[in-house]
Design a protein around this motif. Structure first.
Motif, PDB file in Angstrom:
ATOM      1  N   CYS A   1      35.960  46.053  44.692  1.00  0.00           N
ATOM      2  CA  CYS A   1      35.462  47.007  45.695  1.00  0.00           C
ATOM      3  C   CYS A   1      35.438  48.438  45.158  1.00  0.00           C
ATOM      4  CB  CYS A   1      36.359  46.973  46.939  1.00  0.00           C
ATOM      5  SG  CYS A   1      37.989  47.732  46.678  1.00  0.00           S
TER       6      CYS A   1
ATOM      7  N   CYS B   1      38.471  46.512  51.377  1.00  0.00           N
ATOM      8  CA  CYS B   1      39.192  46.076  50.173  1.00  0.00           C
ATOM      9  C   CYS B   1      39.927  44.790  50.531  1.00  0.00           C
ATOM     10  CB  CYS B   1      40.184  47.145  49.716  1.00  0.00           C
ATOM     11  SG  CYS B   1      41.208  46.581  48.328  1.00  0.00           S
TER      12      CYS B   1
ATOM     13  N   CYS C   1      41.818  43.119  48.729  1.00  0.00           N
ATOM     14  CA  CYS C   1      43.170  43.106  48.163  1.00  0.00           C
ATOM     15  C   CYS C   1      44.131  43.959  48.992  1.00  0.00           C
ATOM     16  CB  CYS C   1      43.157  43.639  46.735  1.00  0.00           C
ATOM     17  SG  CYS C   1      42.190  42.651  45.599  1.00  0.00           S
TER      18      CYS C   1
ATOM     19  N   CYS D   1      42.029  43.965  42.170  1.00  0.00           N
ATOM     20  CA  CYS D   1      41.018  43.201  41.421  1.00  0.00           C
ATOM     21  C   CYS D   1      39.903  44.111  40.931  1.00  0.00           C
ATOM     22  CB  CYS D   1      40.456  42.063  42.263  1.00  0.00           C
ATOM     23  SG  CYS D   1      39.220  42.593  43.473  1.00  0.00           S
TER      24      CYS D   1
HETATM   25  S1  FES Z   1      40.859  46.028  44.784  1.00  0.00           S
HETATM   26 FE1  FES Z   1      40.308  43.945  45.150  1.00  0.00          FE
HETATM   27  S2  FES Z   1      38.893  44.077  46.773  1.00  0.00           S
HETATM   28 FE2  FES Z   1      39.651  46.074  46.592  1.00  0.00          FE
END
Ligand code: FES
Ligand code: FES
Length: 207
Positions: free
Chosen positions: A155, A187, A189, A152
């Motif tokens: 972070c 992170c 994700c 995404c």
């Molecule tokens: S790339 Fe999504 S929170 Fe780290």
């Protein structure tokens, strides 16, 4: 830098072009990599007077001396974002727990949400926007693109700034060094393996 990585060198313009064709498809990602506009504005004497802005803060941001009238209770993250429009610094948890707001101050990674802006007086602060080298992405930013070190992207500015501080103090880190230095950056994700690869690639390309 190797010939191979040189050939893959990505300019800000190219990166933005690729983003437009779907390689990276969100404006959040562009901001996350640090290709958002730089602020070069000194707002010191021109800001409208807010009665809560009783203090003057003078510090260096991305190589430029800034003198700002601020609310003494403002955090460094708030001042960077709201006064200097450096929105690459993300406020995520806002309580010093995730590293999303990481910037580098006097060569050390700090959580900008977790310190008063006044504590940055006289210091040198670098934000993600400050890593750009003219129109070119910093080699750390290039490595994150090349190794796909983000999902995404929210972070990512904090991750890159922690990595930047690490490479300042240790230009040739090993895997464990990177894991330790980045341990304060969460992170959501779960892109950790690729983030790690990105930092190691950046170190390798630079040395
Ligand atoms: S790339 Fe999504 S929170 Fe780290
Ligand atoms: S936003 Fe500052 S540590 Fe999470």
């Amino acid at each position: 830098m190797s010939k191979d990585s040189e050939s893959k060198k990505i300019s800000r313009r190219n990166f933005l072009g690729k983003a437009g064709t779907g390689i990276v498809g969100s404006s959040i990602l562009i901001s996350s990599i640090g290709a958002a506009d730089k602020s070069g504005t000194d707002l010191a004497e021109t800001s409208p007077i807010d009665p809560k802005e009783t203090d003057i803060l003078q510090f260096w941001v991305n190589g430029k001396l800034q003198k700002l009238r601020i609310n003494p209770s403002a955090t460094l993250a708030e001042i960077l974002r709201d006064k200097l429009n450096l929105t690459g610094t993300k406020i995520v948890c806002n309580q010093g727990a995730c590293g999303g707001c990481t910037v580098v101050m006097d060569n050390k990674a700090v959580y900008a949400c977790h310190m008063l802006a006044l504590d940055a007086a006289g210091k040198k602060v670098i934000t993600i926007e400050g890593l750009l080298e003219g129109e070119e992405l910093h080699h750390l930013q290039e490595a994150f693109v090349e190794k796909d070190g983000l999902q995404c992207g929210f972070c990512t500015p904090g991750q890159i700034m922690s990595a930047y501080a690490l490479l300042l103090s240790k230009p040739k880190p090993n895997r464990d060094d990177v894991i330790e230095a980045m341990s304060g950056n969460i992170c959501r994700c779960g892109a950790y393996p690729k983030i790690l690869d990105s930092v190691l690639l950046a170190a390798q390309n630079k040395n």
